[in-house]
Write a protein that holds these residues in place. Structure first.
Motif, PDB file in Angstrom:
ATOM      1  N   GLY A 589       0.822  -1.220   0.000  1.00 57.27           N
ATOM      2  CA  GLY A 589       0.000   0.000   0.000  1.00 57.27           C
ATOM      3  C   GLY A 589       0.847   1.257   0.000  1.00 57.27           C
ATOM      4  N   PHE A 590       1.852   1.293   0.872  1.00 58.23           N
ATOM      5  CA  PHE A 590       2.722   2.480   0.932  1.00 58.23           C
ATOM      6  C   PHE A 590       3.510   2.632  -0.371  1.00 58.23           C
ATOM      7  CE2 PHE A 590       2.468   2.149   5.732  1.00 58.23           C
ATOM      8  CZ  PHE A 590       1.738   3.322   5.864  1.00 58.23           C
ATOM      9  N   HIS A 591       3.936   1.498  -0.959  1.00 57.21           N
ATOM     10  CA  HIS A 591       4.668   1.597  -2.227  1.00 57.21           C
ATOM     11  C   HIS A 591       3.765   2.181  -3.320  1.00 57.21           C
ATOM     12  CE1 HIS A 591       7.338   0.702  -5.564  1.00 57.21           C
ATOM     13  NE2 HIS A 591       6.269   0.243  -6.193  1.00 57.21           N
ATOM     14  N   THR A 592       2.509   1.704  -3.378  1.00 60.53           N
ATOM     15  CA  THR A 592       1.570   2.195  -4.397  1.00 60.53           C
ATOM     16  C   THR A 592       1.377   3.708  -4.275  1.00 60.53           C
ATOM     17  OG1 THR A 592       0.439   0.063  -4.343  1.00 60.53           O
ATOM     18  CG2 THR A 592      -0.776   1.872  -5.317  1.00 60.53           C
ATOM     19  N   PHE A 593       1.357   4.211  -3.033  1.00 65.45           N
ATOM     20  CA  PHE A 593       1.097   5.637  -2.787  1.00 65.45           C
ATOM     21  C   PHE A 593       2.390   6.453  -2.656  1.00 65.45           C
ATOM     22  CE2 PHE A 593      -3.174   4.554  -2.592  1.00 65.45           C
ATOM     23  CZ  PHE A 593      -3.986   5.621  -2.242  1.00 65.45           C
ATOM     24  N   SER A 594       3.549   5.825  -2.985  1.00 66.69           N
ATOM     25  CA  SER A 594       4.823   6.503  -2.688  1.00 66.69           C
ATOM     26  C   SER A 594       4.995   7.815  -3.441  1.00 66.69           C
ATOM     27  CB  SER A 594       6.007   5.558  -2.978  1.00 66.69           C
ATOM     28  OG  SER A 594       5.959   5.150  -4.331  1.00 66.69           O
ATOM     29  N   LYS A 595       4.342   7.967  -4.620  1.00 61.60           N
ATOM     30  CA  LYS A 595       4.524   9.209  -5.390  1.00 61.60           C
ATOM     31  C   LYS A 595       3.377  10.193  -5.181  1.00 61.60           C
ATOM     32  CE  LYS A 595       7.265   7.211  -9.166  1.00 61.60           C
ATOM     33  NZ  LYS A 595       6.927   5.822  -9.450  1.00 61.60           N
ATOM     34  N   VAL A 596       2.369   9.809  -4.387  1.00 60.86           N
ATOM     35  CA  VAL A 596       1.201  10.691  -4.180  1.00 60.86           C
ATOM     36  C   VAL A 596       1.619  11.858  -3.286  1.00 60.86           C
ATOM     37  CG1 VAL A 596      -1.153  10.803  -3.260  1.00 60.86           C
ATOM     38  CG2 VAL A 596      -0.381   8.746  -4.452  1.00 60.86           C
ATOM     39  N   PRO A 597       1.411  13.104  -3.745  1.00 58.72           N
ATOM     40  CA  PRO A 597       1.944  14.256  -3.000  1.00 58.72           C
ATOM     41  C   PRO A 597       1.291  14.474  -1.628  1.00 58.72           C
ATOM     42  CG  PRO A 597       0.629  14.973  -4.887  1.00 58.72           C
ATOM     43  CD  PRO A 597       0.783  13.505  -5.018  1.00 58.72           C
ATOM     44  N   SER A 598       0.041  14.034  -1.476  1.00 56.54           N
ATOM     45  CA  SER A 598      -0.634  14.243  -0.195  1.00 56.54           C
ATOM     46  C   SER A 598      -1.686  13.152  -0.031  1.00 56.54           C
ATOM     47  CB  SER A 598      -1.296  15.628  -0.201  1.00 56.54           C
ATOM     48  OG  SER A 598      -2.217  15.718   0.842  1.00 56.54           O
ATOM     49  N   PHE A 599      -1.582  12.369   1.041  1.00 59.91           N
ATOM     50  CA  PHE A 599      -2.611  11.348   1.282  1.00 59.91           C
ATOM     51  C   PHE A 599      -2.771  11.125   2.783  1.00 59.91           C
ATOM     52  CE2 PHE A 599       1.318   8.834   1.060  1.00 59.91           C
ATOM     53  CZ  PHE A 599       1.159   7.848   2.023  1.00 59.91           C
ATOM     54  N   ARG A 600      -3.873  10.497   3.160  1.00 60.09           N
ATOM     55  CA  ARG A 600      -4.127  10.136   4.557  1.00 60.09           C
ATOM     56  C   ARG A 600      -4.268   8.620   4.638  1.00 60.09           C
ATOM     57  NH1 ARG A 600      -8.762  14.159   6.941  1.00 60.09           N
ATOM     58  NH2 ARG A 600      -7.376  15.804   7.640  1.00 60.09           N
ATOM     59  N   VAL A 601      -4.180   8.093   5.852  1.00 58.84           N
ATOM     60  CA  VAL A 601      -4.236   6.645   6.043  1.00 58.84           C
ATOM     61  C   VAL A 601      -5.359   6.318   7.021  1.00 58.84           C
ATOM     62  CG1 VAL A 601      -2.931   4.617   6.842  1.00 58.84           C
ATOM     63  CG2 VAL A 601      -1.732   6.472   5.671  1.00 58.84           C
ATOM     64  N   LEU A 602      -6.116   5.251   6.737  1.00 60.43           N
ATOM     65  CA  LEU A 602      -7.107   4.737   7.691  1.00 60.43           C
ATOM     66  C   LEU A 602      -6.726   3.294   7.989  1.00 60.43           C
ATOM     67  CD1 LEU A 602      -9.825   4.750   9.255  1.00 60.43           C
ATOM     68  CD2 LEU A 602     -10.958   4.117   7.131  1.00 60.43           C
ATOM     69  N   VAL A 603      -6.503   3.005   9.282  1.00 62.15           N
ATOM     70  CA  VAL A 603      -6.142   1.643   9.686  1.00 62.15           C
ATOM     71  C   VAL A 603      -7.325   1.019  10.403  1.00 62.15           C
ATOM     72  CG1 VAL A 603      -4.507   0.220  10.964  1.00 62.15           C
ATOM     73  CG2 VAL A 603      -3.754   2.390  10.006  1.00 62.15           C
ATOM     74  N   CYS A 604      -7.828  -0.107   9.884  1.00 55.60           N
ATOM     75  CA  CYS A 604      -8.954  -0.807  10.509  1.00 55.60           C
ATOM     76  C   CYS A 604      -8.396  -2.052  11.185  1.00 55.60           C
ATOM     77  CB  CYS A 604      -9.988  -1.204   9.464  1.00 55.60           C
ATOM     78  SG  CYS A 604     -10.461   0.156   8.401  1.00 55.60           S
ATOM     79  N   GLY A 605      -8.340  -2.029  12.498  1.00 56.38           N
ATOM     80  CA  GLY A 605      -7.781  -3.160  13.242  1.00 56.38           C
ATOM     81  C   GLY A 605      -7.571  -2.772  14.695  1.00 56.38           C
ATOM     82  N   GLY A 606      -6.961  -3.668  15.462  1.00 55.45           N
ATOM     83  CA  GLY A 606      -6.682  -3.384  16.867  1.00 55.45           C
ATOM     84  C   GLY A 606      -5.422  -2.539  17.018  1.00 55.45           C
ATOM     85  N   ASP A 607      -5.023  -2.288  18.285  1.00 53.29           N
ATOM     86  CA  ASP A 607      -3.829  -1.475  18.537  1.00 53.29           C
ATOM     87  C   ASP A 607      -2.571  -2.108  17.943  1.00 53.29           C
ATOM     88  OD1 ASP A 607      -5.232   0.464  19.804  1.00 53.29           O
ATOM     89  OD2 ASP A 607      -4.865  -0.262  21.834  1.00 53.29           O
ATOM     90  N   GLY A 608      -2.529  -3.449  17.921  1.00 53.73           N
ATOM     91  CA  GLY A 608      -1.370  -4.142  17.348  1.00 53.73           C
ATOM     92  C   GLY A 608      -1.256  -3.847  15.852  1.00 53.73           C
ATOM     93  N   THR A 609      -2.411  -3.821  15.176  1.00 55.31           N
ATOM     94  CA  THR A 609      -2.426  -3.530  13.737  1.00 55.31           C
ATOM     95  C   THR A 609      -1.952  -2.104  13.485  1.00 55.31           C
ATOM     96  OG1 THR A 609      -4.311  -5.031  13.518  1.00 55.31           O
ATOM     97  CG2 THR A 609      -3.906  -3.546  11.685  1.00 55.31           C
TER      98      THR A 609
END
Length: 883
Positions: A589-609
């Motif tokens: 996912g991070f590689h796919t977005f590596s050239k995107v000038p501005s993005f946000r992340v949503l993590v769906c999971g527990g604290d470990g995730t």
């Protein structure tokens, strides 16, 4: 509209006068049970209604003249850009309707994972390839987006954007929804909505399809969108279709009386080979034409029955390649009843040979105002002569014929297949071959005229699970050895040494497919490799104000709610933004977005995730154009302490995914400290001089929430062991907490003198520990599922804790009872210290846990210090959302 052209089967037999609705064959039927109109969704009073004999569309007499929804038999011809669907494993979908036959889905059915198409297992062959176009694949690149309408399966409270009245129904397939912006409308109203789609409320977070490029020719849709395959489903799929078709036989025979007969109908050689047939029920005294018409209807074909004939099908035919029974041409000329003394139960429907055909040629470049050109072809017509005739009609008469080619496209629901025709190929022969294989396929085949261009094939394949910290040359050698890669078409474009991953750039479809399949069965150093097909995001095309959301979902967290969320987010956003963490982790996912000038992340999971994703972000930050994306959390785990602190709640309990995305869009940016924990850090300079080998480098762990030593970690460890033994039982938060309580009660009588087994140094000062059983370092004001361990009273000795103050709070607990009182809110922990650099000396093995991950730590040193830059987190905004 194409529906009004005479070639498009304007043969609907609507009894009520006026123009015939697009492609339907309506006839008056006597109603035997409560029935609703598919046009206006009202109840049909009286005993008569009008039903399409092909797709089962039901209508009032008064509604007939207004029906705009095309029949399933002409739907394929109305698709502008054919895009195959992405069907997951079959499942049970309550109160949903099949888009092909319009009946409810009672038995297991298929659902497209990208758009909202629902379809029966035996209707899947007749669904047309009209899925959302989520990326450019080098064939049709355009930047304006039109609404992508999908009929029906709306909630009964859905409201029409145009007339503001209710447009959903739980009784029938009705109403329209745009798959991109979510706008809803009646079948009568959607025509007047402006065609351009703006992507709606979520437009700032959707990755526009025109910015994503993916060459996906040889990969299934599941591979393209990185959707986990259910292997058992994959292999049983064909049997499933057969089974369900044959299962239909019972129903038809039970429901028929002695004057009717049930027949098996095959639509060509392919159906015979696969033993896939449709059943029709016809009167025993039916004429040839009636049987042919019923057979065509069963295959969703509304052509003139005069152009088709039935041929008897003998079982021994299966043994020979040529399935045509050449002797019954004479027999067919007798137009009496098809049924003689010994009636064969199975028939093959065949198209009669013609000397001339009218074919449609679609221009592959999008020419405004022209969907296709109709052309008459005869036995002398070749692909080249067709190109010669078509070019002047498209205004390209001055161009050289050699610059163009004729491409045959089969638009089946699961895969769109392209084949370039040879210039000398007789077109009429192509028609004969396709119809011999399957007359249904003829309905789903198109011809495109395409400009020759040197198309550059570039498939990007992410390969993970390799040994870490090697050079690019060493990785290339491993891949040559294990996968026999062809270096003339495969190159390593990116190397992630710390993670043991590479990105391959492959300029040949078949080689890409071979490597992808081979990687799945390859193990190096007892570690299985994984491969992910990744798209290329063209950052220069992303609109100025667009800040796409990168979504990571851990489907194993939180009672397996992650599966439903994956589907919802793929549907609401572009599926290329949604990554499943069990499929290669966060790195693809991070590689796919590596050239995107501005993005946000949503993590769906527990604290470990969340910790896993933040750790991966820390490691790859220097390779991202947007090096500090803000991270939001959708808590799916058991504790979810970080989610609580950032106001995302104690755990996901089925909220509407759309409103979650709106909350992420409106969230506030806050900073949070992260900490690095060095384990077994030996004092420098010892041992090396005496000829003893240098100690192993210390183990490094990142911490976001808290780190516990002693009783707290011991409970986590026992819980962890219980979950490892019986993972199937741990699928609800309530059960998980019950296990925690049980484990705690077993330790109530334990007394331990932890303060005698460890020494603590805070900011270079020795700190004397009180008599405790557990020592906890906390970074956020929530511990153990929402308890406040530090307490709220003001204290002159310490500053008020904040998540971005660069300080950790150190708290002690005296045992399980004390921890229970803290959980209940009756007490807080024993405040010991506050600082930014800690050294803990363990004198004996002691349980340790960091953010819920526990283990036994051998005697030695533990050093806790601030990690690199603070991370940007998203805190849910307090203000109430506007409806």
């Amino acid at each position: 509209s194409p529906a009004s052209s005479p070639a498009l089967g304007g043969r609907g037999r609507a009894a009520a006068g006026g123009s015939s609705p697009p492609g339907h064959a309506f006839r008056r039927v006597t109603l035997t049970k409560p029935t609703f109109c598919h046009y206006c969704t009202d109840f049909i009073w009286g005993l008569a209604g009008y039903q399409c004999e092909v797709c089962n569309f039901m209508s009032h007499e008064k509604c007939l003249k207004n029906v705009k929804i095309p029949c399933s038999c002409i739907a394929p011809s109305l698709v502008r850009v054919p895009v195959a669907h992405c069907f997951g494993p079959p499942g049970h979908y309550k109160r949903k309707f099949c888009t092909v036959c319009r009946k409810s889905l009672e038995s297991p059915a298929f659902r497209c994972e990208v758009c909202e198409l629902h379809v029966h297992t035996d209707c899947i062959l007749f669904a047309c390839s009209d899925c959302r176009q989520c990326h450019q694949d080098g064939h049709l690149d355009h930047d304006t987006y039109h609404h992508h309408w999908r009929e029906g399966n709306l909630s009964s409270s859905a409201r029409c954007e145009v007339c503001k009245k209710t447009c959903g129904s739980s009784e029938v397939l009705s109403g329209m929804r745009c798959e991109w912006c979510g706008i809803l409308a009646h079948a009568a109203c959607y025509i007047i909505v402006t065609p351009e789609c703006t992507f709606g409320r979520l437009r700032n977070m959707i990755l526009p399809p025109s910015c994503v490029q993916l060459f996906s020719r040889n990969f299934s849709k599941l591979h393209c969108f990185r959707i986990s395959e259910n292997l058992q489903t994959e292999s049983d799929e064909d049997d499933d279709v057969d089974g369900s078709t044959q299962g239909l036989a019972k129903d038809v025979q039970i429901s028929t009386d002695s004057s009717k007969q049930t027949l098996k109908i095959f639509d060509g050689n392919d159906a015979v080979k696969r033993n896939q047939f449709r059943l029709i029920s016809v009167p025993r005294i039916a004429k040839n034409e009636e049987v042919v018409e019923a057979a065509l209807r069963a295959y969703y074909i509304n052509d003139d029955q005069q152009d088709y004939e039935l041929q008897t099908f003998m079982q021994q035919v299966l043994l020979s390649d040529d399935v045509i029974n050449r002797n019954d041409a004479a027999e067919d000329s007798n137009l009496g009843s098809v049924f003689r003394e010994s009636v064969p139960e199975a028939w093959i429907i065949r198209a009669k040979p013609k000397d001339e055909e009218v074919i449609r040629i679609y221009p592959a470049w999008l020419k405004v105002g022209m969907a296709y050109v109709s052309l008459r072809v005869n036995k002398d017509s070749t692909a080249q002569s067709v190109i010669k005739e078509v070019l002047p009609l498209l205004g390209r008469q001055t161009e050289c014929l050699q610059n163009f080619k004729l491409v045959e496209v089969l638009m089946s629901s699961k895969q769109v297949q392209r084949m370039v025709l040879d210039n000398q190929e007789p077109i009429l022969n192509r028609f004969k071959d396709i119809r011999k294989t399957s007359i249904r396929q003829m309905n789903q085949t198109r011809f495109y005229i395409v400009e020759n261009s040197k198309s550059v094939v570039q498939v990007n394949l992410f390969v993970g699970g390799l040994p870490p910290q090697l050079s690019p040359e060493e990785y290339t050698n491993i891949l040559k050895e294990e996968l026999a890669i062809k270096t003339n078409v495969v190159s390593v474009s990116h190397v992630y040494q710390a993670q043991g991953a590479v990105v391959l750039q492959i300029s040949c479809f078949s080689e890409a497919e071979r490597i992808y399949m081979l990687v799945k069965d390859t193990v190096i150093n007892d570690k299985a490799l994984n491969a992910v097909v990744i798209p290329e995001v063209m950052a220069s095309k992303i609109p100025q104000n667009c800040c796409p959301l990168l979504v990571f979902v851990n489907p194993k967290s939180g009672g397996l709610k992650g599966r439903d969320l994956l589907y919802s987010f793929r549907k609401l956003l572009n599926p290329h933004q949604v990554f499943e963490l069990t499929n290669g982790g966060p790195l693809p996912g991070f590689h796919t977005f590596s050239k995107v000038p501005s993005f946000r992340v949503l993590v769906c999971g527990g604290d470990g995730t969340v910790g896993w994703v933040l750790g991966a972000l820390e490691e790859i930050r220097h390779k991202l154009v947007c090096s500090e994306p803000s991270v939001a959390i959708l808590p799916l785990g058991t504790g979810n302490d970080l989610g609580r602190v950032l106001r995302w709640g104690a755990g996901y309990s089925g909220e509407d995914p759309y409103s979650i995305l709106v909350s992420v869009d409106e969230a506030d940016d806050v900073l949070m400290d992260r900490w690095t924990i060095l384990l077994d850090a030996e004092e420098p300079g010892e041992g090396a001089e005496n000829g003893v080998a240098e100690p192993e480098p210390p183990k490094i762990v990142q911490m976001n929430n808290y780190c516990g030593l002693g009783i707290d970690a011991e409970l986590s460890l026992d819980f962890h062991h219980a979950r490892e033994e019986e993972p199937g039982k741990f699928n609800s938060r309530f059960h998980n907490k019950g296990v925690y309580v049980k484990v705690g009660l077993q330790k109530i009588s334990h007394t331990r003198n932890l303060h005698k087994d460890i020494k603590l140094q805070v900011d270079q000062h020795e700190v004397e520990l009180p008599s405790i059983e557990g020592l906890i370092f906390i970074n956020i004001p929530s511990w153990g599922s929402g308890a406040d361990l530090w307490g709220s009273e003001s204290d002159n000795r310490f500053e008020k804790p904040r998540i971005d103050d660069g300080l950790l709070e150190v708290v002690g607990v005296t045992g399980v009872v004390h921890m229970g009182q803290v959980q209940g809110g009756f007490r807080s922990g024993i405040r010991i210290a506050q600082g930014s650099y800690f050294r803990v000396t363990l004198l004996k093995p002691i349980p340790v846990q960091v953010d819920g991950e526990p283990w036994i730590q051998a005697p030695g040193q533990i050093i806790i210090s601030a990690a690199g830059p603070k991370v940007h987190m998203l805190k849910k905004s307090k203000q109430k959302q506007k409806k």
